[in-house]
Motif scaffolding. Structure first.
Motif, PDB file in Angstrom:
ATOM      1  N   HIS A  59      35.912  30.867  41.117  1.00 46.27           N
ATOM      2  CA  HIS A  59      35.615  31.720  39.968  1.00 46.27           C
ATOM      3  C   HIS A  59      36.674  32.820  39.903  1.00 46.27           C
ATOM      4  CE1 HIS A  59      33.068  33.256  36.826  1.00 46.27           C
ATOM      5  NE2 HIS A  59      32.940  34.415  37.418  1.00 46.27           N
ATOM      6  N   ALA A  60      36.759  33.518  38.809  1.00 43.25           N
ATOM      7  CA  ALA A  60      37.694  34.630  38.655  1.00 43.25           C
ATOM      8  C   ALA A  60      36.989  35.787  37.957  1.00 43.25           C
ATOM      9  CB  ALA A  60      38.912  34.194  37.849  1.00 43.25           C
ATOM     10  N   TRP A  61      37.478  37.007  38.230  1.00 38.13           N
ATOM     11  CA  TRP A  61      36.901  38.205  37.639  1.00 38.13           C
ATOM     12  C   TRP A  61      37.977  39.272  37.540  1.00 38.13           C
ATOM     13  CZ3 TRP A  61      35.923  36.055  42.311  1.00 38.13           C
ATOM     14  CH2 TRP A  61      36.273  36.774  43.443  1.00 38.13           C
ATOM     15  N   VAL A  62      37.625  40.433  37.052  1.00 42.66           N
ATOM     16  CA  VAL A  62      38.564  41.542  36.881  1.00 42.66           C
ATOM     17  C   VAL A  62      38.115  42.694  37.764  1.00 42.66           C
ATOM     18  CG1 VAL A  62      39.434  43.256  35.240  1.00 42.66           C
ATOM     19  CG2 VAL A  62      39.118  40.899  34.516  1.00 42.66           C
ATOM     20  N   GLU A  63      39.076  43.348  38.397  1.00 47.39           N
ATOM     21  CA  GLU A  63      38.783  44.569  39.141  1.00 47.39           C
ATOM     22  C   GLU A  63      39.557  45.713  38.505  1.00 47.39           C
ATOM     23  OE1 GLU A  63      37.791  42.869  43.579  1.00 47.39           O
ATOM     24  OE2 GLU A  63      39.696  43.900  43.272  1.00 47.39           O
ATOM     25  N   SER A  64      38.933  46.887  38.455  1.00 49.90           N
ATOM     26  CA  SER A  64      39.622  48.063  37.927  1.00 49.90           C
ATOM     27  C   SER A  64      39.495  49.202  38.930  1.00 49.90           C
ATOM     28  CB  SER A  64      39.064  48.473  36.568  1.00 49.90           C
ATOM     29  OG  SER A  64      37.718  48.835  36.687  1.00 49.90           O
ATOM     30  N   TRP A  65      40.520  50.067  38.932  1.00 47.99           N
ATOM     31  CA  TRP A  65      40.548  51.208  39.855  1.00 47.99           C
ATOM     32  C   TRP A  65      39.911  52.402  39.180  1.00 47.99           C
ATOM     33  CZ3 TRP A  65      41.362  52.142  44.804  1.00 47.99           C
ATOM     34  CH2 TRP A  65      41.539  53.462  45.195  1.00 47.99           C
ATOM     35  N   LEU A  66      38.873  52.931  39.802  1.00 49.25           N
ATOM     36  CA  LEU A  66      38.202  54.124  39.291  1.00 49.25           C
ATOM     37  C   LEU A  66      38.401  55.242  40.307  1.00 49.25           C
ATOM     38  CD1 LEU A  66      34.884  52.494  38.024  1.00 49.25           C
ATOM     39  CD2 LEU A  66      36.965  52.982  36.738  1.00 49.25           C
ATOM     40  N   PRO A  67      39.047  56.342  39.902  1.00 51.94           N
ATOM     41  CA  PRO A  67      39.306  57.445  40.830  1.00 51.94           C
ATOM     42  C   PRO A  67      38.020  57.921  41.499  1.00 51.94           C
ATOM     43  CG  PRO A  67      40.468  57.799  38.769  1.00 51.94           C
ATOM     44  CD  PRO A  67      39.561  56.623  38.559  1.00 51.94           C
ATOM     45  N   GLY A  68      38.092  58.129  42.789  1.00 49.38           N
ATOM     46  CA  GLY A  68      36.931  58.581  43.543  1.00 49.38           C
ATOM     47  C   GLY A  68      35.984  57.467  43.942  1.00 49.38           C
ATOM     48  N   VAL A  69      36.183  56.282  43.370  1.00 51.26           N
ATOM     49  CA  VAL A  69      35.304  55.150  43.669  1.00 51.26           C
ATOM     50  C   VAL A  69      36.090  54.019  44.334  1.00 51.26           C
ATOM     51  CG1 VAL A  69      33.736  53.435  42.681  1.00 51.26           C
ATOM     52  CG2 VAL A  69      33.816  55.726  41.717  1.00 51.26           C
ATOM     53  N   GLY A  70      37.260  53.722  43.796  1.00 52.82           N
ATOM     54  CA  GLY A  70      38.085  52.625  44.306  1.00 52.82           C
ATOM     55  C   GLY A  70      38.042  51.433  43.371  1.00 52.82           C
ATOM     56  N   TRP A  71      38.382  50.274  43.897  1.00 58.58           N
ATOM     57  CA  TRP A  71      38.379  49.049  43.089  1.00 58.58           C
ATOM     58  C   TRP A  71      36.959  48.560  42.887  1.00 58.58           C
ATOM     59  CZ3 TRP A  71      42.432  47.520  40.470  1.00 58.58           C
ATOM     60  CH2 TRP A  71      43.709  47.881  40.895  1.00 58.58           C
ATOM     61  N   ILE A  72      36.601  48.332  41.630  1.00 58.42           N
ATOM     62  CA  ILE A  72      35.278  47.826  41.256  1.00 58.42           C
ATOM     63  C   ILE A  72      35.471  46.517  40.494  1.00 58.42           C
ATOM     64  CG2 ILE A  72      33.170  48.270  39.927  1.00 58.42           C
ATOM     65  CD1 ILE A  72      33.466  50.113  42.288  1.00 58.42           C
ATOM     66  N   GLY A  73      34.744  45.482  40.894  1.00 58.82           N
ATOM     67  CA  GLY A  73      34.852  44.182  40.247  1.00 58.82           C
ATOM     68  C   GLY A  73      33.851  44.015  39.122  1.00 58.82           C
ATOM     69  N   PHE A  74      34.322  43.430  38.018  1.00 56.21           N
ATOM     70  CA  PHE A  74      33.471  43.139  36.864  1.00 56.21           C
ATOM     71  C   PHE A  74      33.641  41.670  36.506  1.00 56.21           C
ATOM     72  CE2 PHE A  74      34.711  47.584  36.548  1.00 56.21           C
ATOM     73  CZ  PHE A  74      33.478  48.197  36.425  1.00 56.21           C
ATOM     74  N   ASP A  75      32.540  40.994  36.303  1.00 57.21           N
ATOM     75  CA  ASP A  75      32.556  39.580  35.949  1.00 57.21           C
ATOM     76  C   ASP A  75      32.034  39.422  34.525  1.00 57.21           C
ATOM     77  OD1 ASP A  75      32.218  36.859  35.648  1.00 57.21           O
ATOM     78  OD2 ASP A  75      31.124  36.580  37.513  1.00 57.21           O
ATOM     79  N   PRO A  76      32.938  39.407  33.528  1.00 51.48           N
ATOM     80  CA  PRO A  76      32.478  39.298  32.144  1.00 51.48           C
ATOM     81  C   PRO A  76      31.850  37.943  31.834  1.00 51.48           C
ATOM     82  CG  PRO A  76      34.880  39.317  32.226  1.00 51.48           C
ATOM     83  CD  PRO A  76      34.384  39.562  33.617  1.00 51.48           C
ATOM     84  N   THR A  77      32.200  36.911  32.573  1.00 53.39           N
ATOM     85  CA  THR A  77      31.616  35.581  32.334  1.00 53.39           C
ATOM     86  C   THR A  77      30.127  35.576  32.631  1.00 53.39           C
ATOM     87  OG1 THR A  77      33.704  34.527  32.889  1.00 53.39           O
ATOM     88  CG2 THR A  77      31.742  33.139  32.961  1.00 53.39           C
ATOM     89  N   ASN A  78      29.737  36.211  33.737  1.00 51.37           N
ATOM     90  CA  ASN A  78      28.331  36.241  34.144  1.00 51.37           C
ATOM     91  C   ASN A  78      27.662  37.577  33.839  1.00 51.37           C
ATOM     92  OD1 ASN A  78      28.135  33.586  35.308  1.00 51.37           O
ATOM     93  ND2 ASN A  78      29.504  34.329  36.895  1.00 51.37           N
ATOM     94  N   ASP A  79      28.373  38.460  33.112  1.00 53.53           N
ATOM     95  CA  ASP A  79      27.836  39.756  32.692  1.00 53.53           C
ATOM     96  C   ASP A  79      27.230  40.527  33.871  1.00 53.53           C
ATOM     97  OD1 ASP A  79      27.280  41.796  30.913  1.00 53.53           O
ATOM     98  OD2 ASP A  79      25.324  40.964  30.347  1.00 53.53           O
ATOM     99  N   THR A  80      28.067  40.710  34.923  1.00 54.65           N
ATOM    100  CA  THR A  80      27.578  41.395  36.115  1.00 54.65           C
ATOM    101  C   THR A  80      28.720  42.110  36.823  1.00 54.65           C
ATOM    102  OG1 THR A  80      26.297  41.083  38.124  1.00 54.65           O
ATOM    103  CG2 THR A  80      27.909  39.399  37.646  1.00 54.65           C
ATOM    104  N   GLN A  81      28.338  43.016  37.712  1.00 51.50           N
ATOM    105  CA  GLN A  81      29.326  43.671  38.581  1.00 51.50           C
ATOM    106  C   GLN A  81      29.448  42.833  39.841  1.00 51.50           C
ATOM    107  OE1 GLN A  81      28.514  47.796  39.248  1.00 51.50           O
ATOM    108  NE2 GLN A  81      29.987  47.946  40.901  1.00 51.50           N
ATOM    109  N   CYS A  82      30.661  42.694  40.345  1.00 56.06           N
ATOM    110  CA  CYS A  82      30.904  41.887  41.534  1.00 56.06           C
ATOM    111  C   CYS A  82      30.642  42.683  42.789  1.00 56.06           C
ATOM    112  CB  CYS A  82      32.363  41.409  41.554  1.00 56.06           C
ATOM    113  SG  CYS A  82      32.817  40.437  40.135  1.00 56.06           S
TER     114      CYS A  82
END
Length: 62
Positions: A35-58
């Motif tokens: 499977h594949a997903w997207v991760e984004s960098w949020l200051p103070g939090v770090g890398w957070i994964g988002f799975d738009p296919t399954n509408d969930t956070q990784c």
């Protein structure tokens, strides 16, 4: 999604890996399903994964 986040100035990356079965329910996912997903960098939090296919956070729970 990664392109949109980058356009907004948010660092983002495309990640591929494997899905595992959910805890307590099979969810129709088999062990080792790629499977594949997207991760984004949020200051103070770090890398957070988002799975738009399954509408969930990784997460990285095994």
């Amino acid at each position: 999604m990664a392109s949109i986040l980058r356009d907004w100035g948010i660092p983002a990356r495309y990640v591929s890996g494997y899905l595992g079965p959910g805890h307590g329910d099979d969810g129709g996912v088999t062990t080792g399903e790629s499977h594949a997903w997207v991760e984004s960098w949020l200051p103070g939090v770090g890398w957070i994964g988002f799975d738009p296919t399954n509408d969930t956070q990784c997460d990285d729970v095994t």
